[in-house]
Motif scaffolding. Structure first.
Motif, PDB file in Angstrom:
ATOM      1  N   MET A 219      -0.760   3.971  -4.314  1.00 29.54           N
ATOM      2  CA  MET A 219      -2.018   3.362  -3.301  1.00 29.54           C
ATOM      3  C   MET A 219      -1.538   2.288  -2.425  1.00 29.54           C
ATOM      4  N   MET A 220      -0.575   1.138  -2.885  1.00 26.95           N
ATOM      5  CA  MET A 220      -0.225  -0.037  -2.474  1.00 26.95           C
ATOM      6  C   MET A 220       0.911   0.181  -1.497  1.00 26.95           C
ATOM      7  N   GLY A 221       1.859   1.102  -1.918  1.00 26.88           N
ATOM      8  CA  GLY A 221       2.979   1.282  -1.445  1.00 26.88           C
ATOM      9  C   GLY A 221       3.180   1.717   0.045  1.00 26.88           C
TER      10      GLY A 221
ATOM     11  N   VAL B  75       5.203  -2.874   1.989  1.00 27.55           N
ATOM     12  CA  VAL B  75       5.141  -2.901   0.599  1.00 27.55           C
ATOM     13  C   VAL B  75       6.197  -2.043  -0.293  1.00 27.55           C
ATOM     14  N   VAL B  76       6.957  -2.756  -1.062  1.00 26.68           N
ATOM     15  CA  VAL B  76       7.840  -2.046  -2.206  1.00 26.68           C
ATOM     16  C   VAL B  76       7.246  -2.383  -3.574  1.00 26.68           C
TER      17      VAL B  76
ATOM     18  N   TRP C  46      -7.795  -3.771  -2.563  1.00 24.75           N
ATOM     19  CA  TRP C  46      -6.445  -4.365  -2.015  1.00 24.75           C
ATOM     20  C   TRP C  46      -6.269  -4.156  -0.502  1.00 24.75           C
ATOM     21  N   ILE C  47      -7.082  -3.382   0.179  1.00 23.61           N
ATOM     22  CA  ILE C  47      -7.016  -3.401   1.769  1.00 23.61           C
ATOM     23  C   ILE C  47      -7.762  -4.598   2.196  1.00 23.61           C
ATOM     24  N   GLU C  48      -8.837  -5.286   1.335  1.00 29.78           N
ATOM     25  CA  GLU C  48      -9.126  -6.611   2.119  1.00 29.78           C
ATOM     26  C   GLU C  48      -8.108  -7.784   1.639  1.00 29.78           C
ATOM     27  N   LEU C  49      -7.523  -7.792   0.788  1.00 26.28           N
ATOM     28  CA  LEU C  49      -6.492  -8.631   0.787  1.00 26.28           C
ATOM     29  C   LEU C  49      -5.362  -8.146   1.717  1.00 26.28           C
ATOM     30  N   ARG C  50      -4.979  -7.128   1.911  1.00 26.68           N
ATOM     31  CA  ARG C  50      -3.845  -6.754   2.810  1.00 26.68           C
ATOM     32  C   ARG C  50      -4.244  -7.122   4.524  1.00 26.68           C
TER      33      ARG C  50
END
Length: 856
Positions: A316-318, A194-195, A288-292
């Motif tokens: 958090m996402m990167g 993730v960028v 976010w973790i659920e989607l990832r």
């Protein structure tokens, strides 16, 4: 401090317009309200003269805000009273059309009896005049000056067709290269990395992401690409629907979450995948973790590019350090400003203005959106005073924190005419990232009386399109596309924030958690299944002032009849009732009592079988949407009595269309498989401007119909497999000379384009040909399409050339070919046999790749 009151001046203006109209002058003499209405009009004119000053001064005077709110309530109620006269005039007109003595006698003894109506309206007019007198008397408390609204919509710069013009994105070449390098880097060891790109609002994160998304290296590197705008809501099911739609072009909102997950995994399995999540606001790491976790199973090297204003979200996402997007350098900002403030090269004639502009640009602190907004605001203005006004404006003092550019956009908003402000703020009823088109939007504006009265030769729909062009030229809109017969666009997310702040309590989006609806809310939309929520129904029970109820989200509509019953019984002054995607079986016959209703949307109700004939009592109705009501057998027999109907979208199982009013401007027919002929009904549509025929499989002939449509400007024919488009080609009397836009879509029977196109050669501006799989030749008349500015040819694999001989399209600006292998080969830049025929177009796309032309 109370929320600011807005649009009071514009509402007063609309009331005065109605009072001054010739039709209303006659009505008030007939109904004996001349004296009271005359006094009301005089007081209103006096008050209106100071309203612009009052709206501006209220920021420093809460009592003034309260006064404006009281006036607005009186003005809205006055609109309703004046509309009562109009409704009665329309009712009488229909009674004359019906010509039945029995009906006339029955109505004499009803509440529509002229004597009863006259008495009732005299009382209402006296009451509304007394209320205005009482509120207007407080004007003397305030030191208000008389002002007129001398700001008008101006013709903006020429509009672009492209979603992202690289030439418009200044100073981001190195940023693009840096991000593309990250996307190509296989050494991070992640199966999916993730960028994150982070920066303040208005820096151009989305524009940069679009440049990356459309870069040829990225297109070639990834098997699948997907773009999703996330915005405020991070709802898993909605995101899955968006991702799948981006990959497959199919809207699968009908599936549940488990089914969507399976479909997504099937599409992603083992493929190198590139996903852009644009404008993320969610800080809930669990979501976010659920989607990832659902994106596992893709090939190594898959990437996600995230844009966000929040460093916390980026971290958090990167899977790498956030890419912090900086502001542009001053010289880059100045170049961007000049591009938007002047026509090309004209800045050299106005060095004094450029010098002032340089000072304005410095105050924008490198934020491109602020630069473009102010540049567009000053476009075509050559008076130094206008430029100095912007440079020295008080709004620069309102930037309380770094990167807050809402005050800059506010300045552009403040300079708009009042009627355009109200149209702009109405857009706040729709969620961020909503895909607008003017065929759907303008009827909402029209229904609420937000469009200026046209001059003699101008249609309301054209005025609405002008408003959209103006909003685009002020940088409030993006992803703008002019398709000839409509505009498509989105709102910039900061413009959406501005719309929300400007409208305050007048417009409201509700959900199931709503606890209260202010009595000052006039326009309401719902963002989830509120129509079956008891809490929402209780809140609605307390409201009384609503003029608009709509559902802008696909798949979200009321499923219970109780919601519909409430709307009909409670909100008798509704102008807009949106019940799309609903699932109730019966529309109550009481719908006929809603005499103020201008727009009724019942589209995509899969259960409703029949409409009550009382729907034909809605003489004010302008727009009726019935597409997707698959179980409807026929339309009510008295639909011709909807004498103001101008926009009809429908489905029917009838063989012949019922006759509608000759006021129709737009007619769209969907899935009318039994329809055999249009001749008998179409001959009365002397004002029709757009005709769309979709999946009308029984329709055989078109030409006897066309000769009656002398005002037709746009014609679309889709999936009508029996329709003979080549009949009677030599009869020029059978073809409307007004045609500007023509579309042929999914017509397997079409082998050769009909030569009757040449009858419109001088005027045709847009030609779209899509999925005509057996098409082999274009018409010979194509060489003479001197006004054609947009030509789209998609999925016509047997089409091998543009023309056999000379091709002259001098006005061509947008040219797109996709899924036409031989034609694309012939149109390759510099080397293709047909390249020289289209090289002069400013926007050229071959299989969705924008062609970069060599500099001359």
């Amino acid at each position: 401090m109370a929320a600011a009151e807005t649009f009071v001046f514009n509402i007063a203006q609309k009331v005065l317009e109605k009072l001054g109209s010739l039709a209303f002058q006659e009505a008030r003499l007939i109904w004996g309200a001349e004296i009271d209405l005359g006094r009301f009009e005089k007081t209103l004119s006096i008050v209106k003269a100071v309203l612009l000053d009052a709206e501006e001064q209220q920021a420093h005077n809460q009592e003034l805000t309260v006064w404006l709110g009281q006036l607005k309530e009186v003005f809205y109620d006055a609109q309703d009273v004046l509309d009562e006269f109009e409704c009665e005039a329309l009712r009488r007109q229909v009674v004359e059309m019906q010509g039945s003595t029995t009906r006339k006698v029955r109505r004499f003894f009803s509440s529509s009896n002229p004597l009863i109506f006259r008495t009732k309206m005299a009382h209402k007019v006296k009451e509304i005049r007394a209320r205005l007198d009482e509120v207007a008397a407080d004007r003397s408390k305030f030191d208000l000056s008389e002002r007129s609204d001398d700001r008008h919509v101006v013709r903006g710069r020429e509009m672009s067709y492209s979603f992202v013009q690289p030439s418009d994105v200044i100073g981001r070449d190195q940023d693009k290269e840096n991000i593309v390098k990250h996307l190509m880097d296989p050494s991070d060891g992640q199966s999916i990395s993730v960028v994150p790109v982070v920066g303040i609002g208005g820096l151009g994160k989305t524009a940069l992401a679009k440049l990356v998304f459309n870069d040829e290296r990225v297109i070639e590197h990834f098997e699948l690409k997907c773009w999703v705008c996330v915005s405020d809501e991070f709802v898993l099911k909605q995101l899955l629907v968006k991702i799948i739609k981006s990959i497959t072009s199919e809207n699968r909102s009908d599936l549940d979450e488990e089914q969507l997950q399976v479909l997504l995994r099937n599409n992603l399995d083992g493929k190198k995948f590139f996903l852009v999540l644009d404008d993320v606001w969610n800080e809930d790491r669990g979501k976010w973790i659920e989607l990832r976790n659902l994106l596992t199973g893709v090939a190594n090297g898959s990437k996600i590019l995230v844009t966000t204003r929040s460093p916390t979200i980026a971290s958090m996402m990167g899977t790498m350090s956030p890419y912090n997007l900086e502001g542009l350098l001053h010289q880059e900002c100045l170049s961007l400003f000049i591009k938007w403030a002047f026509d090309e090269g004209k800045e050299r004639q106005h060095t004094n203005l450029v010098e002032i502009g340089d000072a304005i640009v410095k105050k924008c602190k490198g934020v491109p959106l602020a630069v473009k907004s102010l540049g567009s605001l000053l476009y075509s203005k050559l008076d130094e005073h206008d430029w100095i006004f912007v440079r020295d404006n008080e709004m620069w003092k309102l930037n309380r924190k770094e990167g807050d550019i809402l005050s800059v956009l506010q300045l552009s908003y403040n300079q708009m005419p009042s009627y355009l402000k109200q149209c702009f703020s109405f857009l706040s009823l729709f969620p961020k990232d909503h895909e607008f088109n003017t065929l759907e939007l303008i009827p909402y504006w029209l229904a609420n009386g937000l469009l200026q009265s046209p001059n003699e030769n101008q249609e309301m729909e054209d005025i609405g399109n002008q408003y959209i062009d103006e909003l685009y030229s002020r940088c409030f809109l993006e992803d703008y596309l002019d398709s000839g017969y409509m505009r498509e666009f989105k709102m910039h997310d900061l413009a959406h924030d501005l719309a929300l702040s400007s409208v305050q309590s007048e417009c409201l989006i509700i959900n199931c958690q709503i606890q209260n609806i202010s009595k000052m809310v006039w326009h309401l939309s719902y963002s989830d299944n509120t129509g079956q929520n008891e809490n929402v129904l209780k809140c609605l029970q307390k409201s009384k002032s609503l003029r608009t109820i709509l559902s802008p989200l696909k798949g979200v509509g009321p499923s219970t009849k109780s919601f519909v019953d409430l709307c009909i019984s409670k909100f008798r002054y509704l102008r807009v009732l949106g019940l799309s995607d609903s699932s109730f079986e019966v529309l109550p016959s009481s719908i006929g009592t809603m005499k103020h209703l201008r727009l009724l949307d019942l589209s995509k109700n899969c259960r409703i079988r029949k409409f009550p004939n009382s729907i034909c009592n809605l003489q004010n109705l302008q727009t009726l949407r019935l597409n997707g009501c698959e179980k409807i057998e026929e339309l009510p027999k008295d639909i011709r009595y909807l004498i103001r109907l101008r926009n009809l979208t429908m489905i029917t199982k009838q063989k012949c269309l019922p006759r509608c009013s000759n006021s129709l401007r737009l007619l769209r027919l969907f899935n009318c498989g039994n329809l055999e002929s249009l001749v008998e009904t179409m001959r009365v549509y002397t004002r029709l401007r757009l005709l769309y025929l979709d999946n009308c499989g029984g329709l055989i002939s078109l030409f006897p119909t066309l000769k009656f449509l002398t005002t037709l400007e746009a014609l679309f024919i889709e999936n009508c497999e029996k329709l003979d488009l080549t009949e009677r080609e030599d009869n020029q009397d059978d073809f409307p000379k007004s045609l500007r836009v023509l579309g042929f879509i999914r017509l397997p029977q079409l082998v050769a384009m009909p030569n009757w196109i040449k009858l419109s050669a001088k005027y045709l501006q847009v030609l779209a040909i899509e999925s005509c799989l057996n098409l082999t030749t274009l018409p010979e008349g194509l060489v003479n399409l001197e006004s054609l500015r947009r030509l789209t040819i998609e999925n016509c694999p047997k089409l091998s050339s543009l023309s056999k001989g000379k091709l002259c399209l001098p006005a061509l600006r947008y040219f797109k070919i996709a899924k036409c292998p031989e034609l694309i080969r012939r149109c390759q830049p510099e080397i293709g046999e047909d390249w020289h025929k289209i090289a002069h177009a400013s926007d050229i796309y071959l299989d969705d790749k924008r062609i970069k032309k060599a500099d001359n």
